[in-house]
Structure formats: C-alpha cells, structure tokens
Scaffold this active site. Structure first.
Site, mmCIF file in Angstrom:
data_model
loop_
_atom_site.group_PDB
_atom_site.id
_atom_site.type_symbol
_atom_site.label_atom_id
_atom_site.label_comp_id
_atom_site.label_asym_id
_atom_site.label_seq_id
_atom_site.Cartn_x
_atom_site.Cartn_y
_atom_site.Cartn_z
ATOM 1 N N ASP A 48 16.914 4.546 2.894
ATOM 2 C CA ASP A 48 15.562 5.061 2.699
ATOM 3 C C ASP A 48 15.412 5.653 1.299
ATOM 4 O OD1 ASP A 48 13.607 7.638 2.988
ATOM 5 O OD2 ASP A 48 12.952 5.963 4.242
ATOM 6 N N ARG A 49 14.386 5.214 0.592
ATOM 7 C CA ARG A 49 14.179 5.628 -0.792
ATOM 8 C C ARG A 49 13.800 7.102 -0.906
ATOM 9 N NH1 ARG A 49 14.216 1.796 2.099
ATOM 10 N NH2 ARG A 49 11.979 1.885 2.470
ATOM 11 N N THR A 50 12.911 7.548 -0.056
ATOM 12 C CA THR A 50 12.485 8.947 -0.122
ATOM 13 C C THR A 50 13.667 9.881 0.123
ATOM 14 O OG1 THR A 50 10.188 8.484 0.527
ATOM 15 C CG2 THR A 50 11.018 10.700 0.964
ATOM 16 N N CYS A 84 7.378 -1.811 -3.202
ATOM 17 C CA CYS A 84 7.704 -0.466 -2.704
ATOM 18 C C CYS A 84 7.483 0.492 -3.860
ATOM 19 C CB CYS A 84 9.140 -0.394 -2.213
ATOM 20 S SG CYS A 84 9.682 1.305 -1.831
ATOM 21 N N ASN A 85 6.491 1.357 -3.743
ATOM 22 C CA ASN A 85 6.174 2.276 -4.836
ATOM 23 C C ASN A 85 7.310 3.237 -5.139
ATOM 24 O OD1 ASN A 85 3.010 2.121 -5.564
ATOM 25 N ND2 ASN A 85 3.282 1.678 -3.403
ATOM 26 N N THR A 86 7.912 3.808 -4.090
ATOM 27 C CA THR A 86 8.927 4.837 -4.274
ATOM 28 C C THR A 86 10.114 4.333 -5.088
ATOM 29 O OG1 THR A 86 8.290 5.722 -2.113
ATOM 30 C CG2 THR A 86 10.314 6.566 -3.084
ATOM 31 N N THR A 128 4.335 8.488 -0.222
ATOM 32 C CA THR A 128 5.400 9.264 0.399
ATOM 33 C C THR A 128 5.673 10.515 -0.426
ATOM 34 O OG1 THR A 128 7.173 8.167 -0.829
ATOM 35 C CG2 THR A 128 6.498 7.162 1.269
ATOM 36 N N LYS A 168 5.400 2.482 10.123
ATOM 37 C CA LYS A 168 6.777 1.965 10.065
ATOM 38 C C LYS A 168 7.337 1.662 11.457
ATOM 39 C CE LYS A 168 8.588 3.659 5.627
ATOM 40 N NZ LYS A 168 9.017 2.347 5.114
ATOM 41 N N CYS A 197 1.602 3.496 -1.294
ATOM 42 C CA CYS A 197 2.683 3.232 -0.344
ATOM 43 C C CYS A 197 2.338 1.931 0.342
ATOM 44 C CB CYS A 197 2.816 4.360 0.677
ATOM 45 S SG CYS A 197 4.046 3.984 1.966
#
Length: 235
Positions: A48-50, A84-86, A128, A168, A197
């Site tokens: 998970d990027r966040t 995916c922005n993050t 996010t 999700k 997002c």
C-alpha cells in the site's frame, strides 16, 4: 515502428481496468489495429502506497515498482503510465531508473485544471491522506501559481472511508461522503476540485460529478492518447 504504452497497475485493480477501458473508449479508431498497443502490469501485490509513505517503510515498494519500469523498458515501450496518484510521490526515484518517460499524473492534472477552467486561483483536492501529506499536488499548484485547498480532518476521514472502506472493497461508494467533502472544499473557495485518487475515478464512473470536478485519471487517459498520436505523426 508502432507506439507501445506501458502501464503499471493494480493500485487498485478496478481503477486500472477503468483506466484501460477509458483509453480504448476515447481513442479514435476505424479498425482494431488503430488502438494503442498496451502492456499492463497489474501488480496487485504491491504494498500500500499510503502506508509506505506515512510509515517511511517504502523500500519494498520502491524496489518492486523499479523492477516493473525496467521490465517495461526491456520490451521497448515509449511511455509509462501509472494510474495511481499516490505513487507519484516516488516519481523522481522511479524515473531515474529508466530512460522511458513516465507521465507525471499530478503535473498534467494541475496544468489541465488551470488551462481548462476560467480564472483558477484555488484548487481543491480529494485524495488519500498519503497523497495529500506528500505535497505532490501542492508543489504542482505552487508552480502554476495557484493555491491548493485540502479537506479538514473530518472531510479527509470521509474521503478515506469512501476510498478504503467502500470503493476498494468493490462497493459503489456513499454519495453523502463525497458530497460533504466536495461542499467543504467549495466553501473554502475552490474553483476546481481534482479527484486525485483513481478509486474516486471509479466512483465518478457510477455517479454524476459536479461540473468543476476534474478527474486526474481522465487527464492521464487524454495524455496517453495525445502522446500516441504525436508519436505516430513523427514517424
């Protein structure tokens, strides 16, 4: 030589599916062969990027996505898109590991917001917590001479719940959460609101959005198609 697009997806998989569907839908074609040759790595097992950003435990994510871009380079893609922005928090690190241009989703989105809406001074963002805390959209806004407006803590809780607890997990998404966050950003003076997002892009597919909402995914789709056309014209 035909243009070939590389895509690193799986963040999440439904968003990647929606991205590809939009590329197909918006490409002007008369026959099958007019569509863009596309190689999609739906790398759903990426961390998970966040969480990687907020905890600082990002080595595994970086290593695995660098392997992805290098694999795409080996098969001679002309551009790489990451819906995916993050992930764009790591843009410079990833780009340094490949000679293939990676389309910068936040940069293109802010530029689109400024150029396609009248007299933009403030841009609101729904994203996010990881994307917001990285400052990637704030940096692009500052470079374009506009102010970024982020949700309050309560507004961000609505956005994160909409993304993680609902979209999700394959649910359609609670419209009231979206509307509360939107109205808050509007009350703060936002001229345009970027949906930053890709899960919110999926939400937008199933719900009517306000006229001043700009979907970063749609910006990425248009940029992919434009680069394909420019490449073919240059041959």
């Amino acid at each position: 030589m035909e243009y070939k697009l590389g895509v690193i997806g799986g963040m999440g998989s439904e968003a990647t599916s929606y991205f590809f569907k939009e590329v197909v839908a918006h490409t002007e074609v008369k026959k099958d062969q007019d569509h863009i040759d596309t190689v999609i790595l739906n790398h759903a097992s990426l961390p998970d990027r966040t969480e990687a950003i907020l905890t600082g435990d990002d080595e595994e994510f970086i290593n695995r996505i660098v392997q992805d871009v290098q694999l795409l380079e080996k098969i001679n893609v002309q551009n790489i898109a990451i819906p995916c922005n993050t992930t764009h928090y790591f843009y410079n690190i990833i780009q340094e590991e490949t000679s293939v241009p990676i389309i910068h989703m936040p940069k293109e989105s802010v530029a689109s917001a400024v150029s396609n809406f009248d007299d933009v001074k403030k841009i609101g963002i729904m994203a996010t917590t990881g994307t917001i805390r990285t400052g990637i959209y704030r940096k692009e806004c500052e470079e374009m001479g506009v102010e970024l407006v982020a949700p309050s803590e309560a507004g961000q809780e609505d956005v994160m719940s909409l993304i993680y607890d609902e979209i999700k997990q394959g649910l359609p998404g609670d419209r009231s959460k979206f509307d509360r966050a939107y109205q808050e950003l509007m009350a703060a003076g936002s001229d345009v609101i970027i949906l930053a997002c890709t899960e919110l892009s999926v939400f937008g597919e199933k719900n009517e959005l306000y006229p001043n909402c700009l979907d970063a995914m749609e910006v990425l789709v248009k940029e992919v198609i434009a680069r394909s056309e420019e490449y073919q014209e240059a041959l």
